[in-house]
Structures are given as structure tokens and as C-alpha cells.
Write an enzyme that holds these catalytic residues in place. Sequence first.
Site, PDB file in Angstrom:
ATOM      1  N   HIS A 195       0.795  -1.232   0.000  1.00 12.48           N
ATOM      2  CA  HIS A 195       0.000   0.000   0.000  1.00 12.48           C
ATOM      3  C   HIS A 195       0.821   1.273   0.000  1.00 12.48           C
ATOM      4  O   HIS A 195       0.269   2.354   0.225  1.00 12.48           O
ATOM      5  CB  HIS A 195      -0.925   0.025   1.217  1.00 12.48           C
ATOM      6  CG  HIS A 195      -2.145  -0.827   1.073  1.00 12.48           C
ATOM      7  ND1 HIS A 195      -3.267  -0.434   0.381  1.00 12.48           N
ATOM      8  CD2 HIS A 195      -2.407  -2.079   1.516  1.00 12.48           C
ATOM      9  CE1 HIS A 195      -4.180  -1.398   0.429  1.00 12.48           C
ATOM     10  NE2 HIS A 195      -3.678  -2.405   1.106  1.00 12.48           N
ATOM     11  N   LYS A 214      -8.402  13.733   4.405  1.00 11.46           N
ATOM     12  CA  LYS A 214      -7.559  12.538   4.356  1.00 11.46           C
ATOM     13  C   LYS A 214      -6.527  12.629   5.470  1.00 11.46           C
ATOM     14  O   LYS A 214      -6.366  13.678   6.108  1.00 11.46           O
ATOM     15  CB  LYS A 214      -6.879  12.380   3.004  1.00 11.46           C
ATOM     16  CG  LYS A 214      -6.105  13.597   2.533  1.00 11.46           C
ATOM     17  CD  LYS A 214      -5.538  13.383   1.138  1.00 11.46           C
ATOM     18  CE  LYS A 214      -6.615  13.395   0.071  1.00 11.46           C
ATOM     19  NZ  LYS A 214      -6.734  12.194  -0.702  1.00 11.46           N
ATOM     20  N   ARG A 215      -5.843  11.532   5.692  1.00 13.96           N
ATOM     21  CA  ARG A 215      -4.768  11.501   6.680  1.00 13.96           C
ATOM     22  C   ARG A 215      -3.766  12.607   6.392  1.00 13.96           C
ATOM     23  O   ARG A 215      -3.423  12.867   5.251  1.00 13.96           O
ATOM     24  CB  ARG A 215      -4.087  10.123   6.609  1.00 13.96           C
ATOM     25  CG  ARG A 215      -2.907   9.923   7.525  1.00 13.96           C
ATOM     26  CD  ARG A 215      -2.485   8.446   7.503  1.00 13.96           C
ATOM     27  NE  ARG A 215      -2.143   7.994   6.161  1.00 13.96           N
ATOM     28  CZ  ARG A 215      -0.915   8.055   5.642  1.00 13.96           C
ATOM     29  NH1 ARG A 215       0.072   8.577   6.334  1.00 13.96           N
ATOM     30  NH2 ARG A 215      -0.678   7.588   4.426  1.00 13.96           N
ATOM     31  N   LYS A 274       0.734  14.334   0.877  1.00 12.80           N
ATOM     32  CA  LYS A 274      -0.657  14.611   0.493  1.00 12.80           C
ATOM     33  C   LYS A 274      -0.896  16.111   0.286  1.00 12.80           C
ATOM     34  O   LYS A 274      -1.912  16.512  -0.245  1.00 12.80           O
ATOM     35  CB  LYS A 274      -1.614  14.027   1.525  1.00 12.80           C
ATOM     36  CG  LYS A 274      -1.560  12.492   1.580  1.00 12.80           C
ATOM     37  CD  LYS A 274      -2.488  11.939   2.639  1.00 12.80           C
ATOM     38  CE  LYS A 274      -2.362  10.419   2.759  1.00 12.80           C
ATOM     39  NZ  LYS A 274      -2.996   9.681   1.650  1.00 12.80           N
ATOM     40  N   THR A 318      -8.654   6.308  -1.871  1.00 10.56           N
ATOM     41  CA  THR A 318     -10.044   5.878  -2.057  1.00 10.56           C
ATOM     42  C   THR A 318     -11.009   7.044  -1.841  1.00 10.56           C
ATOM     43  O   THR A 318     -12.145   6.997  -2.298  1.00 10.56           O
ATOM     44  CB  THR A 318     -10.417   4.725  -1.097  1.00 10.56           C
ATOM     45  OG1 THR A 318     -10.089   5.097   0.249  1.00 10.56           O
ATOM     46  CG2 THR A 318      -9.678   3.450  -1.466  1.00 10.56           C
ATOM     47  N   LYS A 371     -14.724   8.063  -3.565  1.00  6.82           N
ATOM     48  CA  LYS A 371     -15.950   8.394  -2.818  1.00  6.82           C
ATOM     49  C   LYS A 371     -16.502   9.742  -3.265  1.00  6.82           C
ATOM     50  O   LYS A 371     -17.718   9.901  -3.433  1.00  6.82           O
ATOM     51  CB  LYS A 371     -15.651   8.394  -1.319  1.00  6.82           C
ATOM     52  CG  LYS A 371     -15.294   7.021  -0.780  1.00  6.82           C
ATOM     53  CD  LYS A 371     -14.555   7.081   0.545  1.00  6.82           C
ATOM     54  CE  LYS A 371     -13.944   5.741   0.894  1.00  6.82           C
ATOM     55  NZ  LYS A 371     -12.951   5.807   1.969  1.00  6.82           N
TER      56      LYS A 371
END
Length: 810
Positions: free
Chosen positions: A358, A547-548, A553, A655, A659
Site C-alpha cells: 500500500h 484525508k490523513r 498529500k 479511495t 468516494k
Amino acid sequence: MTEFNKEKFKQEFERIIEEQCEKEVKDCTDAELYDALSRLVVQYTSATRAETSLRHKEYKQKKIYYFSMEFLIGRLLENYLLNLGVLDEVKSALGEMNIDINNLFKCEQDPGLGNGGLGRLAACFLDSMAAIGVPGIGMGLRFRFGLFRQRIENGYQIEEPDDWLCNGYPWEIKKSNEAVEVKFGGEIVKSFENGKLSFSHINYDSILAVPYDVPIVGWQNKDVNNLRLWRAVPVAETVNMDAFNRGNYAQAMKQRADIDALTCILYPNDNQESGKILRIKQEYLLVAAGIESILKKYIETYGDNAWDEMPQHVSIHTNDTHPALAVPELMRRFIDDYNLEWDDAWNITKNVISFTNHTVLPEALEKWPQHMLRTLLPRIYMIIEEINRRWVESLHNVPGDWQQMVQATEIFHNGEVRMAQLSIIGSHSVNGVAALHTQILKDSLFNEFYKMTPELFNNKTNGISQRRFLMQANPDLSNLITEGLGSDAWKTDFKLIEGLTQFENDSAFLDKLNAVKKANKLRLAKFINETQHIDIDPESIFDIQVKRMHAYKRQTLNAFKVLELYNELKENPNADIKPCTFIFAGKSAPGYEFAKESIKFICSVADLVNSDPQVNKIIKVIFIENFCVSNAQLIYPAADISEQISTAGKEASGTGNMKFMMNGAVTLGTMDGANVEIHNLVGDDNMKIFGLSADQTESFYRHGGYSARTTMDSDERIKTIVEQLVDGTFDKSGKQFWGIYDALIEQNDEYFVLKDFDSYISAHRELCTVYDDRQRWAKMSLNNIAKSAYFSSDRTIREYAKDIWNTIYR
């Protein structure tokens, strides 16, 4: 319960209320009504679970055991009723009793069993296995206080225990009779018995792993699978009486406290030795207990002489490297307990176990100190040692640079045990989770493995459960889809959703789609007002990144964009800037200082913007604390713009992007992770791509040529923003952001925030301009929804079942 009888339901509900509460329905609290409804649903799911288990056993269907450190399953009551096909009927029956079912849903706690995408993916996969008839069993740990409950205080993340079990958990069934002893430490004694070397484990410490089973209800198909969660408890309850009588109560209870810690907190901070020890113990507890329960079930069904057939009947899938110890543990059981020869045990183990990677971040690939593993798990260490020895020896027969192959693929390296290498060597399949991610695994991260065994590697692009994130989270959109397509067959065959493209030029349908989005934005605005006492404009563009928290990111890039808009409005109050509400959410790991500083920075930008009357009528900034499944179900349906802006080549898949897409948001993103596949499906007309490509970022990493300081000096906007980090602009927040400044300028902006800034700002402006044309935007939204079928986890699980697990499905 699938053949719903409203009057019988009401009678049963009233009976349970009378038994539990000894009062009438009208006098009960919402919590009491929730407990009663839960009990009624449990009665059905338990019976159906038993029937499903008997059916699987009778037909000897292959079982899939999905090992994951996280299962972010979310609240289950509404999900159960939806999948049982009785949600509307139960809602109506309770309504006739003057009960609002939505108030009961709010009584349920989100289980603290995960952190982000990894755990939610595992939950979606369990949902899909049950939906398409794959006998899937999740294996995880029952964390008493989860990861943590995030509270934002003065802009800082505060971590509090997530006491999700405070009122019990109605869905779990404790199976004390299936508890497993797990051993740590001690010594291994070698001896020869009947001419064969054997191993005895002595002087060890042991704990008991007790399973709690949670039903996973299939979509209207009378299948109920299982999530098994293990809790660590003492083998025998005891107290050190000498210490207690001396008044040293902490020492008296130390053994109990140490054991409780094993399943207390998910991902304890491993920046220090004690954290590393706890993490290793957690990971071994999961695989040792899980494998014991698998072997016991297998012997019950097939006997203890059918090990060669095990790969036909059992698959063990490891979700990332946390369950990597499944490889040596299964070998240990075969060799030490069932007397198999090494080669036979290895052949079975490899053909049973498969592995999903991952991450492409080297620092995120787990590595544990050799001395620590040797001390904690002496027999496991010996087996890993032998696996590694045989592997390195086998490389002599492989053409190429032997030293280079050893460096890249050996399990023991520089005093550490590399869990990714162990997982790859011990598995018959290794998959990435998006096309780009898998290619990066092949081309760089695991290139030496790929060159030797290309057949081992395959791609399985992630997916999400449309039942949770569309049907449950967005019922208005679900109803509109059914209205447009003329039936609800799409709920079972999700590919039918592509039929929505017939309405892309139907202005009446597009108006209805806009109305659905408006209702969802009002719902989220109400939630924000209730929880944060901030009013936001539902007519503004909802630009959302949830998100985390992590540097790659690039939540900081998003915050820089907001700060640029703020600066522009301060310079020119009449600037042509579209009204926007920027919404952030996400947790930082407790020991990750950069991510925690990023949260404080976002909150400081929010304070600056929201308190300025010259600006706050045009833009506002919200940070929603404690991001979890239940508030995610409010957030995803309300988004206009989906921020998927990770550095190209760093996100495995994502993901959240799926969504948002499934709920009609338009992606603003880099060509990273599954964004690439979204782009392949919807094209440039229906999303906005910006920034460097993965090849370009890789070239900079390999060959240099990028100077963050030069980039800053050449763009006054960037220079102003970077200086604002430390020039007193945020003095009211009580902090200057030297950590972010140093990461960008002194450490040369590892994730290309400044390099991508101009392209990002331009892309965002273009999207905001398009938003003014409501019909065109609705058309873009519609195409995203229609093309989202590929990202159903049902599709993903069918690919796993066919290509990796070799099992049947519907």
C-alpha cells in the site's frame, strides 16, 4: 427479516423494550430505543450467520482470511438494515411509533478500529465479499481506545482516548471458548527426537487472545460473513500480592496493564523502543491468534492429514506489511506442531498467502530491529533467518549482479528485519492498488523482485462500497438514479449506473442533480454550524480535502492556495474570486510533527480568513475535527471540488477520490494513484489535472535540477506566502511556522509544493469559472457518477477472487 412484517416487527420491538427497560416505548430515551433495535437486528444476523457458516462448511467453499491491522467499519445499524433490504420499512414502522430512526443512528459510536484509507478499504472489501458470495473472514485486533479521538484546541491537534466501547458494542459476540494462547520471549531448546531436529519453547510469557465476532451482512442475499477481532487478556487473573500489600499498587497490577496495552491503542508511537516492542507484539498477536483459529477450523473440516490440499480451501491475504509475520508463523505451526518437512511447509505457505502493498514511501515500509525480534519471538526469528538464508542462497542461480540482488531483496539488512521483503518472498501474489502504483513497484521499489519473478506481480485497483458511500450516505442521489434508470437494478449490478450518461444533455435531470447537491451541502452546513458554530454559504463552491495528514498529500499546498486568495482580496477587495468554502479534515500521527504543524497552519489560516470581514463573505475555511466514517458520509456527498493533490508518484491509490467521484464531485488533482484511472474514464472535460507527472518528479529525485529557493524568488505570490509563515502574519495564532518553512526552503521542498503552486492555482481558477455554468457543472458531475462503477469494491474483489484467491463468486 427480509420478508418484513411491519406489525410483527413493532410487536417484537415493544417486547424487547418491555424486557430491557420495563417501560413503554414513549418513555424511552433514544439510547434505549437504539439498544432495543440493535438487539432485534442481532437476533436475525446471528441466525443468518450460523446458516451461512453451515452452508460454507457443507459445500466446502474456499475461505478467504483477510488480515489487516485496521478495519474502519463505521456505524453498522443503518448499514445492516440497508443490506437486509428493510431500511425503509423499519423507518416507516418506527415512524408510526413516533420514533425518528435518524436519532437512533446517532446513538451508535464509530468503532475506533482504523486510521484512514487502509482500514476503510478493508471494511469495503469485507462488505463486498459478503455481497458477492465470497466466504470472507476479517482478522483484526479489538483496540479498546482505537487510534485516538482528535480534538482541535486553539488550532492544535489534541489526542484523546477514543472510548468507543464506553456503552458496550451490541454487534460483537465474545467467543471465550475459542481463545488462543500466544507466547512471547523465552528460549528455544533444540533436541533430536526419532532422528529429527525438534524445537521447544520454554520460559516464555504468555497471554490469551480472546475473539469477538462482528457480523458482516451481505447485500440482500442471506449471506453473513464475519469480522473476528482479538483482545489480549491475562491467561489467569492475578495480582502481585506482595507489591499490593506494600502499597505499590501500580506494580501489583503491572502484568495486567502490560497485557491490556497490547490491544489498547492502534499504532502506538514507535519513535522509541517501547513503542516498537508494542507494535511487534500487536502484529504477532494478530497473526498467531488468527492462524490458530484458521488451522483449528481447517482440521475440523478436512482433518490433519490434508495439508497439501490447504491452498485449495484456504487463502490468507495480508493487507500491507503489518501481518507479515503470518509467513513464519504458518511455517512454525507446520514444522513444529504438524511435523511437516521444510519444503512441504514452504510450498503450502507460499500458495496460501498473498500480499497487498500500500505504499511507495520507503520510510513507510516496516522494518524492525533484529535484536528486538530475536528477543520477543525467538522461534519466529529462527524461521525468518532460515527463510532469508535459503532465499539468498537461491540468488546464486539467478543471472545478474548477485550483490545488488541481495541488497535489494534480503530480509535481514543493516541490522533490521524488512517486513515487505518477508511478505514478497513468502507470498504467491503481490499486488499494487492502482495501475501507476503497481508500475512503480515493478520499475523501482521492488524492481529486483520483479525482474526475477514478474508473474508474482499484478494490479488490483482499489474500490469502495457503493452501498456505504452512495446508497447509505447519499439517499437523495440514490433515489434520483433509480428514477432516471427506471429501476433499482443498478443497486445489485452497479455497472448499470453508466446509463446515466443518457441524461448529460437533459436540463431537467441536471437541475434535479443540482438540487440533490444543494440539499447535501445544506446538510453539511447544518452539521458544521451545530459542531463549530460557523455559518457557511451553501451557494459557495465546497472545495474539500479530507484525508490523513501527511507531507506528500500536500494539505499545505491547499492552504497556500487559500492564503493566496486571501492576499489577493486584501490587495483588491473587488478581485474576481468566486465564493468558496474550503473544508479540511484529517488526523496526524501523534509523533509526526510536520503533519501536526500543518493542522495548526490550516487552522491559523482559517482564523485569519474567517475573522476578516473584508474577506469572509467570499471565502471561508473549516477544519472538521475527528474525521471518521460517520462524518465522512456527510462530507463526500456535499463536495463540489475533490482535492486529490498528492505529489505525483507518492499516493498508492487513494479511495477518497473514488468516494467524492461517486457522489458527483469534480476532481482537481495530480496524475497520481487512482486519479490516473479516474482521468482515463472521465477525461479532461470532467476533471482538472495539474502539476508534475510521476516521471518528472522521479527525474528530479534521481538527477536533481530543482531549487525551491529559485522557484520562490521567481514568483512574488510564493515569496509572500513563504515569508508569511514566519513574518508575524500569524502572531495572533501564537505560532510561527518554521517547520513548514524549513521543509520547503532549507530542505528543498521534497514534495514539490512550490513547483506545482502556479499550475495548481491556475487549475483551481479554471474550475471555479466553469462552476458559474450550473448546467455544465452538473454535466461534469453526472459523468463522474456514471463512470464510477469501475471503482466499486465489488469489481475489485471479483478480481482478487479470480486472479489471486482462485475462488468462486457471484
